[in-house]
Design an enzyme around this catalytic site. Structure first.
Site, PDB file in Angstrom:
ATOM      1  N   ASP A 150       0.799  -1.220   0.000  1.00 57.56           N
ATOM      2  CA  ASP A 150       0.000   0.000   0.000  1.00 57.56           C
ATOM      3  C   ASP A 150       0.831   1.270   0.000  1.00 57.56           C
ATOM      4  O   ASP A 150       0.433   2.282  -0.571  1.00 57.56           O
ATOM      5  CB  ASP A 150      -0.953   0.018   1.200  1.00 57.56           C
ATOM      6  N   ASP A 181       5.527   0.312   3.383  1.00 55.89           N
ATOM      7  CA  ASP A 181       5.701  -0.924   4.138  1.00 55.89           C
ATOM      8  C   ASP A 181       5.553  -2.125   3.203  1.00 55.89           C
ATOM      9  O   ASP A 181       5.483  -1.980   1.990  1.00 55.89           O
ATOM     10  CB  ASP A 181       4.690  -0.991   5.288  1.00 55.89           C
ATOM     11  N   TYR A 216      -5.573   0.812   9.013  1.00 54.88           N
ATOM     12  CA  TYR A 216      -6.636   1.173   8.077  1.00 54.88           C
ATOM     13  C   TYR A 216      -7.989   0.823   8.680  1.00 54.88           C
ATOM     14  O   TYR A 216      -8.786   0.088   8.097  1.00 54.88           O
ATOM     15  CB  TYR A 216      -6.434   0.486   6.721  1.00 54.88           C
ATOM     16  N   GLU A 221       5.938   9.657   3.147  1.00 55.27           N
ATOM     17  CA  GLU A 221       5.584   8.321   2.660  1.00 55.27           C
ATOM     18  C   GLU A 221       4.647   8.409   1.460  1.00 55.27           C
ATOM     19  O   GLU A 221       3.625   9.102   1.501  1.00 55.27           O
ATOM     20  CB  GLU A 221       4.909   7.510   3.771  1.00 55.27           C
TER      21      GLU A 221
END
Length: 497
Positions: free
Chosen positions: A89, A92, A240, A476
């Site tokens: 995603d 990571d 999430y 990120e």
């Protein structure tokens, strides 16, 4: 009057009197170059066995045993499922299927609306969609289960490790009738349905397979209602969590299935459940509300009875325009849109996408949006605001910095991304274990591998940016920042002025 009955079209005689703005005088950007790179980014996020056509060559095969370790509370230990593929995603090495499905839906919607402007990049956009849909077919292949995630985020986030080297548990977690997850299931259904529309032009058999699976997964999501927050708990939260509830995903999924099938069942479903969609100003991986209203508005834009869809889509626009008396978002001094929460550029790209789509609908209907006694939003104004956000991202900002890696002369070099920050297997074929990567995380050196096209979380409200891996909120990149940007860049590539 029902949803289907509202599709009776009529001519609206409203003249286009929208508020116009002068050009802000910013430099011209190469939207075509940015488009190419925004799609290339997805190759850097691929999990699984990489194809011979892989262009981001420093990435290698990873997670080839995904599906071999299943949550034993749901499956017998000896059971295995092929869950190889899909996307990581962000920075990571976890496959979170909820945001991955949203990113896929947005890539598909980008192609549906703006694919005709993508030129040679269209093929790569189709490849990016299929990399996800092939995986989602696998993730929904066991009757009565929908896989929601692969990998344990607590183990993963405790490591700084290349995906090619992962040695932490790769447990796969699923939702079921006893442990429901309507939001992740319905979002996967939306992704499959939207992608089926895309592939109808290119591979009819594959399109039909996607649509059949979308209908099956949606039925599962609706029949066994519940949030995966409760079913999977700390595996998905706080990473999430579904903060907005699963009702919006159910309507979102039904809306894409209605658009893909035109079946009255889905139209009636939207009618019967739209009252559960109340956050007209929200759109992103967690909340689909504004997207539902804009998507349905395409079908209702000239209807005599379009409540609440067009009214709520209009409210959404007025909540974003800076000159509107009902504006509910913030803007930096440099002009970047801000909403609460991390990875702010996800809001700028998603809202810009909706503005462009809705602008097209407004233009065809020859109407504008009243946002107050003397504020009217035209299709031109919506496009102008969307372009201002894209230009900011590409470098028209106080720092004169592009927030897309590899675009422009100045861009983030120390992004929060494991694969990008560690030497590739080409340069260091030795295994780097969980903690060995910490030295690379703390290094002040630029990342050795350029994750071309990655758009990071972006600057703060003061237009400042610290180029630091540790500052993951700003440094990120994510798939759901890039996915809506693909469509926006395609549009401006064809309409640069």
């Amino acid at each position: 009057m029902g949803f289907m009955q509202r599709l009776v079209m009529m001519v609206i005689g409203t003249s286009l009197l929208g508020v116009t703005r002068r050009s802000m005088g910013w430099e011209q950007h190469s939207y075509g170059e940015a488009l190419t790179k925004s799609i290339l980014f997805f190759e850097g996020q691929r999990s699984g066995k990489l194809p011979p056509t892989q262009r981001m060559s420093w990435r290698k095969d990873s997670a080839l045993q995904d599906g071999s370790q299943l949550d034993q509370s749901l499956f017998h230990p000896s059971h295995q499922v092929d869950l190889v593929g899909g996307y990581y995603d962000a920075g990571d090495n976890i496959k979170f299927n909820f945001p991955m499905a949203f990113s896929t839906t947005m890539l598909a919607w980008s192609v549906i609306e703006f694919g005709k402007f993508m030129g040679p990049d269209l093929k790569h956009a189709l490849d990016a969609i299929r990399w996800a849909t092939d995986y989602f077919i696998k993730a929904t292949s066991v009757p009565g289960y929908v896989f929601a995630q692969v990998g344990d985020p607590k183990f993963d986030h405790n490591c700084w490790e290349r995906p090619e080297d992962m040695d932490q548990p790769r447990i796969a977690y699923a939702v079921s009738k006893n442990y429901p997850g309507s939001e992740v299931s319905a979002e996967i259904a939306a992704a499959l349905a939207a992608s089926s529309i895309v592939y109808r032009k290119y591979h009819l058999g594959y399109s039909a397979r996607l649509l059949q699976r979308a209908r099956m997964v949606f039925d599962f999501a609706d029949k066994y209602r519940g949030s995966y927050n409760d079913s999977l708990g700390p595996r998905v939260c706080p990473f999430y969590c579904d903060f907005s509830g699963y009702q919006d995903e159910l309507v979102w999924g039904a809306t894409w299935l209605f658009r893909a099938t035109k079946l009255p069942y889905y139209g009636n479903y939207i009618d019967q459940n739209i009252h559960n969609v109340k956050n007209f100003g929200e759109f992103g991986w967690d909340s689909k509300d504004a997207g539902i209203n804009v998507l349905v508005s395409k079908l209702l834009i000239n209807s005599t009875s379009s409540k609440p869809f067009i009214a709520n889509a209009d409210k959404f626009v007025c909540a974003v325009l800076p000159e509107s008396p009902s504006v509910s978002v913030s803007y930096s001094r440099g002009g970047l849109l801000f909403k609460s929460g991390g990875s702010n550029l996800q809001h700028a790209t998603a809202i810009s996408f909706l503005f462009l789509v809705y602008a097209g609908y407004l233009h065809k209907a020859n109407r504008e949006i009243p946002c107050g006694s003397d504020v009217f939003a035209s299709s031109e104004r919506l496009r102008e605001l969307a372009r201002s956000q894209v230009d900011y991202i590409l470098g028209s900002n106080p720092l004169k910095m592009s927030y897309m890696v590899g675009y422009g002369q100045k861009f983030p070099e120390r992004i929060h991304h494991r694969a990008s920050s560690l030497p590739s297997l080409d340069h260091n074929p030795s295994h780097v274990d969980c903690k060995e990567g910490s030295n690379y995380f703390g290094s002040q050196n630029p990342n050795p591998n350029l994750l071309v096209g990655a758009v990071v979380g972006g600057p703060d409200i003061n237009d400042s940016y610290q180029d630091s891996r540790a500052d993951f909120v700003h440094s990120e990149p994510t798939t759901y920042i890039n996915a809506p940007l693909v469509g926006v860049l395609a549009y401006f590539n064809a309409h640069p002025s």
